[in-house]
Design a protein around this motif. Structure first.
Motif, PDB file in Angstrom:
ATOM      1  N   LEU A  73     -10.325 -41.954 -14.980  1.00  0.00           N
ATOM      2  CA  LEU A  73      -9.736 -40.792 -15.635  1.00  0.00           C
ATOM      3  C   LEU A  73      -9.731 -40.960 -17.156  1.00  0.00           C
ATOM      4  CD1 LEU A  73      -8.522 -38.159 -14.522  1.00  0.00           C
ATOM      5  CD2 LEU A  73      -6.285 -39.246 -14.613  1.00  0.00           C
ATOM      6  N   ASP A  74      -9.347 -42.142 -17.625  1.00  0.00           N
ATOM      7  CA  ASP A  74      -9.336 -42.404 -19.065  1.00  0.00           C
ATOM      8  C   ASP A  74     -10.738 -42.413 -19.654  1.00  0.00           C
ATOM      9  OD1 ASP A  74      -6.560 -42.551 -19.477  1.00  0.00           O
ATOM     10  OD2 ASP A  74      -6.500 -44.645 -18.836  1.00  0.00           O
ATOM     11  N   THR A  84      -5.857 -32.572 -23.069  1.00  0.00           N
ATOM     12  CA  THR A  84      -6.347 -33.741 -22.328  1.00  0.00           C
ATOM     13  C   THR A  84      -5.268 -34.274 -21.398  1.00  0.00           C
ATOM     14  OG1 THR A  84      -7.797 -34.309 -24.173  1.00  0.00           O
ATOM     15  CG2 THR A  84      -7.364 -36.048 -22.566  1.00  0.00           C
ATOM     16  N   VAL A  85      -4.064 -34.391 -21.912  1.00  0.00           N
ATOM     17  CA  VAL A  85      -2.940 -34.871 -21.099  1.00  0.00           C
ATOM     18  C   VAL A  85      -2.715 -33.928 -19.918  1.00  0.00           C
ATOM     19  CG1 VAL A  85      -0.445 -35.279 -21.076  1.00  0.00           C
ATOM     20  CG2 VAL A  85      -1.835 -36.139 -22.980  1.00  0.00           C
ATOM     21  N   ALA A  86      -2.706 -32.616 -20.184  1.00  0.00           N
ATOM     22  CA  ALA A  86      -2.495 -31.638 -19.106  1.00  0.00           C
ATOM     23  C   ALA A  86      -3.603 -31.724 -18.062  1.00  0.00           C
ATOM     24  CB  ALA A  86      -2.422 -30.226 -19.685  1.00  0.00           C
ATOM     25  N   THR A  87      -4.840 -31.910 -18.500  1.00  0.00           N
ATOM     26  CA  THR A  87      -5.964 -32.022 -17.568  1.00  0.00           C
ATOM     27  C   THR A  87      -5.823 -33.269 -16.699  1.00  0.00           C
ATOM     28  OG1 THR A  87      -7.393 -30.862 -19.124  1.00  0.00           O
ATOM     29  CG2 THR A  87      -8.487 -32.130 -17.389  1.00  0.00           C
ATOM     30  N   LYS A  88      -5.390 -34.374 -17.300  1.00  0.00           N
ATOM     31  CA  LYS A  88      -5.184 -35.606 -16.534  1.00  0.00           C
ATOM     32  C   LYS A  88      -4.068 -35.431 -15.507  1.00  0.00           C
ATOM     33  CE  LYS A  88      -6.726 -39.023 -19.942  1.00  0.00           C
ATOM     34  NZ  LYS A  88      -6.293 -40.147 -20.788  1.00  0.00           N
ATOM     35  N   VAL A  89      -2.969 -34.811 -15.918  1.00  0.00           N
ATOM     36  CA  VAL A  89      -1.843 -34.598 -14.997  1.00  0.00           C
ATOM     37  C   VAL A  89      -2.275 -33.699 -13.840  1.00  0.00           C
ATOM     38  CG1 VAL A  89       0.469 -33.588 -14.746  1.00  0.00           C
ATOM     39  CG2 VAL A  89      -0.059 -35.021 -16.738  1.00  0.00           C
ATOM     40  N   ILE A  90      -2.977 -32.624 -14.145  1.00  0.00           N
ATOM     41  CA  ILE A  90      -3.443 -31.705 -13.093  1.00  0.00           C
ATOM     42  C   ILE A  90      -4.414 -32.424 -12.145  1.00  0.00           C
ATOM     43  CG2 ILE A  90      -4.863 -29.656 -12.669  1.00  0.00           C
ATOM     44  CD1 ILE A  90      -3.538 -28.514 -15.291  1.00  0.00           C
ATOM     45  N   THR A  91      -5.352 -33.181 -12.714  1.00  0.00           N
ATOM     46  CA  THR A  91      -6.298 -33.939 -11.883  1.00  0.00           C
ATOM     47  C   THR A  91      -5.560 -34.922 -10.984  1.00  0.00           C
ATOM     48  OG1 THR A  91      -8.009 -33.734 -13.581  1.00  0.00           O
ATOM     49  CG2 THR A  91      -8.314 -35.475 -11.930  1.00  0.00           C
ATOM     50  N   ASP A  92      -4.598 -35.625 -11.551  1.00  0.00           N
ATOM     51  CA  ASP A  92      -3.821 -36.599 -10.786  1.00  0.00           C
ATOM     52  C   ASP A  92      -3.066 -35.918  -9.645  1.00  0.00           C
ATOM     53  OD1 ASP A  92      -2.521 -39.456 -10.720  1.00  0.00           O
ATOM     54  OD2 ASP A  92      -0.858 -38.031 -10.603  1.00  0.00           O
ATOM     55  N   VAL A 139       4.752 -35.245 -12.358  1.00  0.00           N
ATOM     56  CA  VAL A 139       4.287 -34.346 -13.423  1.00  0.00           C
ATOM     57  C   VAL A 139       4.930 -34.747 -14.757  1.00  0.00           C
ATOM     58  CG1 VAL A 139       4.254 -31.968 -14.278  1.00  0.00           C
ATOM     59  CG2 VAL A 139       3.573 -32.467 -11.905  1.00  0.00           C
ATOM     60  N   PRO A 140       6.263 -34.857 -14.840  1.00  0.00           N
ATOM     61  CA  PRO A 140       6.832 -35.304 -16.126  1.00  0.00           C
ATOM     62  C   PRO A 140       6.486 -36.761 -16.456  1.00  0.00           C
ATOM     63  CG  PRO A 140       8.583 -34.894 -14.518  1.00  0.00           C
ATOM     64  CD  PRO A 140       7.308 -34.446 -13.898  1.00  0.00           C
ATOM     65  N   ALA A 141       6.481 -37.618 -15.431  1.00  0.00           N
ATOM     66  CA  ALA A 141       6.185 -39.035 -15.681  1.00  0.00           C
ATOM     67  C   ALA A 141       4.771 -39.237 -16.210  1.00  0.00           C
ATOM     68  CB  ALA A 141       6.391 -39.858 -14.405  1.00  0.00           C
ATOM     69  N   ALA A 147       0.250 -39.340 -22.464  1.00  0.00           N
ATOM     70  CA  ALA A 147       0.425 -39.040 -23.885  1.00  0.00           C
ATOM     71  C   ALA A 147       0.788 -40.278 -24.710  1.00  0.00           C
ATOM     72  CB  ALA A 147       1.491 -37.966 -24.065  1.00  0.00           C
ATOM     73  N   PHE A 148       1.548 -41.207 -24.124  1.00  0.00           N
ATOM     74  CA  PHE A 148       2.129 -42.282 -24.936  1.00  0.00           C
ATOM     75  C   PHE A 148       1.852 -43.715 -24.479  1.00  0.00           C
ATOM     76  CE2 PHE A 148       5.002 -38.565 -25.300  1.00  0.00           C
ATOM     77  CZ  PHE A 148       4.792 -38.293 -26.642  1.00  0.00           C
ATOM     78  N   ILE A 149       1.468 -43.926 -23.232  1.00  0.00           N
ATOM     79  CA  ILE A 149       1.312 -45.284 -22.698  1.00  0.00           C
ATOM     80  C   ILE A 149      -0.139 -45.731 -22.885  1.00  0.00           C
ATOM     81  CG2 ILE A 149       1.564 -46.747 -20.643  1.00  0.00           C
ATOM     82  CD1 ILE A 149       4.229 -45.508 -21.676  1.00  0.00           C
ATOM     83  N   PRO A 150      -0.344 -46.922 -23.449  1.00  0.00           N
ATOM     84  CA  PRO A 150      -1.725 -47.422 -23.587  1.00  0.00           C
ATOM     85  C   PRO A 150      -2.379 -47.570 -22.205  1.00  0.00           C
ATOM     86  CG  PRO A 150      -0.174 -48.823 -24.791  1.00  0.00           C
ATOM     87  CD  PRO A 150       0.643 -47.860 -23.981  1.00  0.00           C
ATOM     88  N   PRO A 151      -3.668 -47.270 -22.095  1.00  0.00           N
ATOM     89  CA  PRO A 151      -4.342 -47.338 -20.785  1.00  0.00           C
ATOM     90  C   PRO A 151      -4.129 -48.660 -20.045  1.00  0.00           C
ATOM     91  CG  PRO A 151      -5.776 -46.271 -22.359  1.00  0.00           C
ATOM     92  CD  PRO A 151      -4.570 -46.753 -23.137  1.00  0.00           C
TER      93      PRO A 151
END
Length: 185
Positions: A73-74, A84-92, A139-141, A147-151
């Protein structure tokens, strides 16, 4: 404490797959211990093998697939822009979440020696609940995660939250399908 953090990061760098698998083993084990001791009926004896099953799922499935899925994903969606964050959350949540649920219930079904029919009944009974329950937590997590946690730290972050979520998964994964069918009657 900084020494433990440094050692963890060293292991994450030198052996990322094993480190993430061990982190998931810890998260799933703790989640089941908490579920059995503080959430479920207190008259039931503690089931050590259940904890072993959940911990082994964390080690063999969650840690390893999480390493590859979030790495993929990254690599395909780099960065932390809101879209990008929203797309990752939706994909997840739309794709990975139901796949994860199928793997979770399938693994428990397999290690408990149940039939394929039992597995399909479990999916019909509890997959929707697991997926929808996931939305409230993940979704919030994952919005914070992406958005903030390094890969390299994603699975540690996920497993920290996963401990609490695993209480729910442990309960749901070990709930008898027969209990659900009796409620419908």
């Amino acid at each position: 404490m900084s020494g433990i953090w440094a050692k963890y990061n060293q292991l994450l760098s030198s052996q990322p797959l094993l480190t993430k698998a061990l982190t998931s083993l810890t998260g799933f084990t703790l989640g089941d211990i908490l579920a059995q001791n503080f959430v479920e009926e207190s008259d039931k004896p503690y089931d050590v093998m259940r904890t072993v099953r959940l911990g082994s799922f964390g080690f063999l499935i969650h840690g390893t697939t999480g390493h590859y899925f979030y790495g993929f994903l990254d690599s395909k969606l780099p960065g932390t822009k809101p879209v990008t964050v929203a797309t990752k959350v939706i994909t997840d949540q739309v794709f990975w979440n139901p796949i994860f649920g199928c793997m979770f219930f399938g693994y428990l079904n397999l290690v408990e020696g149940k039939s394929f029919e039992d597995y399909t009944k479990k999916l019909q009974s509890d997959l929707k609940t697991a997926v929808m329950g996931s939305w409230a937590v993940w979704v919030p997590a994952h919005t914070i995660n992406f958005a903030f946690i390094p890969p390299s730290q994603r699975l540690l972050y996920i497993n920290t939250i996963q401990i609490g979520y695993n209480v729910f998964l442990s309960f749901l994964g070990n709930k008898s399908v027969d209990e659900e069918e009796k409620k419908k009657d």
